[in-house]
Design a protein around this motif. Structure first.
Motif, PDB file in Angstrom:
ATOM      1  N   ARG A 219      16.695  10.077   5.394  1.00 59.40           N
ATOM      2  CA  ARG A 219      16.210   9.360   4.214  1.00 59.40           C
ATOM      3  C   ARG A 219      16.018  10.333   3.070  1.00 59.40           C
ATOM      4  O   ARG A 219      15.931  11.539   3.268  1.00 59.40           O
ATOM      5  CB  ARG A 219      14.905   8.634   4.557  1.00 59.40           C
ATOM      6  CG  ARG A 219      15.117   7.639   5.667  1.00 59.40           C
ATOM      7  CD  ARG A 219      13.868   6.925   6.127  1.00 59.40           C
ATOM      8  NE  ARG A 219      14.129   6.312   7.424  1.00 59.40           N
ATOM      9  CZ  ARG A 219      14.801   5.174   7.585  1.00 59.40           C
ATOM     10  NH1 ARG A 219      15.243   4.525   6.529  1.00 59.40           N
ATOM     11  NH2 ARG A 219      15.014   4.679   8.789  1.00 59.40           N
TER      12      ARG A 219
ATOM     13  N   GLU B 173      23.185   3.979   1.593  1.00 58.07           N
ATOM     14  CA  GLU B 173      22.645   2.630   1.426  1.00 58.07           C
ATOM     15  C   GLU B 173      21.731   2.526   0.220  1.00 58.07           C
ATOM     16  O   GLU B 173      20.815   3.329   0.045  1.00 58.07           O
ATOM     17  CB  GLU B 173      21.844   2.195   2.643  1.00 58.07           C
ATOM     18  CG  GLU B 173      21.273   0.781   2.461  1.00 58.07           C
ATOM     19  CD  GLU B 173      20.332   0.336   3.559  1.00 58.07           C
ATOM     20  OE1 GLU B 173      20.159   1.072   4.526  1.00 58.07           O
ATOM     21  OE2 GLU B 173      19.770  -0.753   3.429  1.00 58.07           O
TER      22      GLU B 173
ATOM     23  N   ASP C 287      20.378  -0.903  -0.304  1.00 58.33           N
ATOM     24  CA  ASP C 287      20.301  -2.294   0.144  1.00 58.33           C
ATOM     25  C   ASP C 287      21.503  -2.729   0.964  1.00 58.33           C
ATOM     26  O   ASP C 287      21.372  -3.505   1.881  1.00 58.33           O
ATOM     27  CB  ASP C 287      20.089  -3.264  -1.022  1.00 58.33           C
ATOM     28  CG  ASP C 287      19.195  -4.420  -0.608  1.00 58.33           C
ATOM     29  OD1 ASP C 287      19.363  -5.525  -1.121  1.00 58.33           O
ATOM     30  OD2 ASP C 287      18.331  -4.207   0.279  1.00 58.33           O
ATOM     31  N   LYS C 288      22.694  -2.303   0.654  1.00 60.70           N
ATOM     32  CA  LYS C 288      23.840  -2.510   1.536  1.00 60.70           C
ATOM     33  C   LYS C 288      24.468  -1.155   1.795  1.00 60.70           C
ATOM     34  O   LYS C 288      24.343  -0.238   0.993  1.00 60.70           O
ATOM     35  CB  LYS C 288      24.855  -3.465   0.917  1.00 60.70           C
ATOM     36  CG  LYS C 288      25.547  -2.927  -0.318  1.00 60.70           C
ATOM     37  CD  LYS C 288      26.516  -3.923  -0.870  1.00 60.70           C
ATOM     38  CE  LYS C 288      27.283  -3.334  -2.034  1.00 60.70           C
ATOM     39  NZ  LYS C 288      26.420  -3.119  -3.207  1.00 60.70           N
ATOM     40  N   ILE C 289      25.155  -1.036   2.916  1.00 60.39           N
ATOM     41  CA  ILE C 289      25.708   0.256   3.318  1.00 60.39           C
ATOM     42  C   ILE C 289      27.165   0.359   2.895  1.00 60.39           C
ATOM     43  O   ILE C 289      27.962  -0.546   3.140  1.00 60.39           O
ATOM     44  CB  ILE C 289      25.576   0.455   4.842  1.00 60.39           C
ATOM     45  CG1 ILE C 289      24.100   0.661   5.188  1.00 60.39           C
ATOM     46  CG2 ILE C 289      26.390   1.638   5.304  1.00 60.39           C
ATOM     47  CD1 ILE C 289      23.856   0.970   6.643  1.00 60.39           C
TER      48      ILE C 289
ATOM     49  N   TYR D 290      27.690   7.384  11.547  1.00 63.59           N
ATOM     50  CA  TYR D 290      28.147   6.583  12.677  1.00 63.59           C
ATOM     51  C   TYR D 290      29.296   7.279  13.385  1.00 63.59           C
ATOM     52  O   TYR D 290      30.126   7.944  12.754  1.00 63.59           O
ATOM     53  CB  TYR D 290      28.603   5.189  12.209  1.00 63.59           C
ATOM     54  CG  TYR D 290      27.475   4.254  11.865  1.00 63.59           C
ATOM     55  CD1 TYR D 290      26.853   4.316  10.619  1.00 63.59           C
ATOM     56  CD2 TYR D 290      27.026   3.316  12.781  1.00 63.59           C
ATOM     57  CE1 TYR D 290      25.817   3.453  10.300  1.00 63.59           C
ATOM     58  CE2 TYR D 290      25.989   2.447  12.471  1.00 63.59           C
ATOM     59  CZ  TYR D 290      25.391   2.526  11.229  1.00 63.59           C
ATOM     60  OH  TYR D 290      24.372   1.672  10.933  1.00 63.59           O
TER      61      TYR D 290
ATOM     62  N   TYR E  38      19.126   6.056   1.769  1.00 68.52           N
ATOM     63  CA  TYR E  38      19.247   6.101   3.225  1.00 68.52           C
ATOM     64  C   TYR E  38      20.684   6.460   3.556  1.00 68.52           C
ATOM     65  O   TYR E  38      21.630   5.880   3.004  1.00 68.52           O
ATOM     66  CB  TYR E  38      18.874   4.737   3.812  1.00 68.52           C
ATOM     67  CG  TYR E  38      19.104   4.590   5.297  1.00 68.52           C
ATOM     68  CD1 TYR E  38      20.010   3.659   5.795  1.00 68.52           C
ATOM     69  CD2 TYR E  38      18.390   5.362   6.210  1.00 68.52           C
ATOM     70  CE1 TYR E  38      20.213   3.508   7.161  1.00 68.52           C
ATOM     71  CE2 TYR E  38      18.587   5.219   7.575  1.00 68.52           C
ATOM     72  CZ  TYR E  38      19.493   4.283   8.039  1.00 68.52           C
ATOM     73  OH  TYR E  38      19.683   4.131   9.392  1.00 68.52           O
TER      74      TYR E  38
ATOM     75  N   LEU F 106      25.339   4.262  15.494  1.00 66.55           N
ATOM     76  CA  LEU F 106      24.533   5.218  14.740  1.00 66.55           C
ATOM     77  C   LEU F 106      24.222   6.431  15.604  1.00 66.55           C
ATOM     78  O   LEU F 106      23.796   6.306  16.758  1.00 66.55           O
ATOM     79  CB  LEU F 106      23.224   4.562  14.310  1.00 66.55           C
ATOM     80  CG  LEU F 106      22.280   5.424  13.480  1.00 66.55           C
ATOM     81  CD1 LEU F 106      22.814   5.566  12.063  1.00 66.55           C
ATOM     82  CD2 LEU F 106      20.877   4.839  13.460  1.00 66.55           C
TER      83      LEU F 106
ATOM     84  N   PHE G 263      31.760   8.516  10.574  1.00 68.35           N
ATOM     85  CA  PHE G 263      31.636   7.946   9.240  1.00 68.35           C
ATOM     86  C   PHE G 263      30.275   8.294   8.648  1.00 68.35           C
ATOM     87  O   PHE G 263      29.247   8.096   9.305  1.00 68.35           O
ATOM     88  CB  PHE G 263      31.757   6.414   9.275  1.00 68.35           C
ATOM     89  CG  PHE G 263      33.088   5.911   9.719  1.00 68.35           C
ATOM     90  CD1 PHE G 263      33.280   5.462  11.013  1.00 68.35           C
ATOM     91  CD2 PHE G 263      34.154   5.873   8.835  1.00 68.35           C
ATOM     92  CE1 PHE G 263      34.515   4.989  11.434  1.00 68.35           C
ATOM     93  CE2 PHE G 263      35.391   5.402   9.243  1.00 68.35           C
ATOM     94  CZ  PHE G 263      35.571   4.965  10.547  1.00 68.35           C
TER      95      PHE G 263
ATOM     96  N   PHE H 122      30.431   2.823   3.371  1.00 67.60           N
ATOM     97  CA  PHE H 122      30.926   3.846   4.279  1.00 67.60           C
ATOM     98  C   PHE H 122      31.961   4.746   3.624  1.00 67.60           C
ATOM     99  O   PHE H 122      32.717   4.318   2.744  1.00 67.60           O
ATOM    100  CB  PHE H 122      31.584   3.198   5.501  1.00 67.60           C
ATOM    101  CG  PHE H 122      30.611   2.592   6.471  1.00 67.60           C
ATOM    102  CD1 PHE H 122      30.090   1.322   6.248  1.00 67.60           C
ATOM    103  CD2 PHE H 122      30.222   3.273   7.606  1.00 67.60           C
ATOM    104  CE1 PHE H 122      29.189   0.758   7.136  1.00 67.60           C
ATOM    105  CE2 PHE H 122      29.328   2.718   8.505  1.00 67.60           C
ATOM    106  CZ  PHE H 122      28.810   1.452   8.273  1.00 67.60           C
TER     107      PHE H 122
END
Lengths: 114, 109
Positions: free
Chosen positions: B51, B93, B95-97, B36, B32, B46, B89, B99
């Motif tokens: 995806r 991801e 599970d965590k994003i 931003y 994903y 966002l 930015f 940047f």
């Protein structure tokens, strides 16, 4: 306001003091994330929760940092024995789930350590 | 862990021209890729996401492309306007994003 809220918005503290920040996510969002952002940089991942469970902490997060989400709703981030290098914007975000769901950011808490 | 590189760090384009921001990522498990926009003193918001099962996505003047094989993705803004001036930015991801460091976009009159 049904967005993510953070308190306080600004905090000035002396080096060596402890500080605690609060984040209230969007209601019913299971995921809650903490980031740190310094000037000219992107948000840096610190830790995240799935409901009340803390699933991951960044290796960059020293032992002076601790976060909780006791009832799976609001979260607190505590920094003990603050250092000047802790000065930054601390951002909280929430999302309804993991796996590619949009994260909604709060306004942030700007910490200045003197 | 995931590492996201973003280029350029600063970009100036004439109003009405197009802007392109490029990112690469390291973790092939990432699936994903959100983008931003952050205006001065405000929170990141966002603007578009893509995806891993899609190669391109468009929303009015904004489009994103993703090349999973090469592990790079790009943001394209066409017909730029003054209100497009901000820091952008990219992120990845798993599970965590994670940047990127951001691109400061200046739209010149």
């Amino acid at each position: 306001d049904t967005g993510v809220s953070q308190d306080p918005r600004h905090k000035i503290t002396k080096r060596g003091q402890n500080v605690t920040f609060r984040c209230d996510p969007i209601s019913e969002h299971n995921r809650l994330y903490w980031y740190r952002q310094t000037l000219g940089q992107g948000p840096e991942f610190l830790t995240y929760f799935q409901n009340e469970a803390q699933l991951e902490k960044s290796r960059l997060l020293s032992d002076r940092f601790s976060a909780e989400r006791p009832k799976g709703s609001f979260s607190t981030l505590e920094i003990q024995r603050t250092e000047q290098g802790d000065s930054a914007m601390y951002l909280c975000a929430s999302s309804p789930r993991g796996g590619g769901a949009e994260q909604y950011f709060g306004p942030g808490t700007r910490l200045t350590v003197t | 862990g995931e590492n996201v590189e973003q280029h350029p760090s600063t970009l100036s384009v004439q109003e009405g021209d197009s802007a392109v921001i490029k990112c690469t990522y390291s973790d092939s498990a990432s699936n994903y890729f959100p983008w931003y926009k952050q205006e001065l003193g405000k929170r990141p918001q966002l603007i578009i996401d893509i995806r891993s099962n899609v190669g391109e996505k468009k929303d009015q003047r904004i489009a994103v492309t993703l090349n999973k094989t090469a592990k790079h993705f790009s943001l394209h803004i066409t017909e730029t306007q003054p209100e497009d001036s901000a820091v952008y930015f990219c992120a990845a991801e798993d599970d965590k994003i994670i940047f990127g460091k951001g691109t400061r976009l200046h739209i010149l009159p």
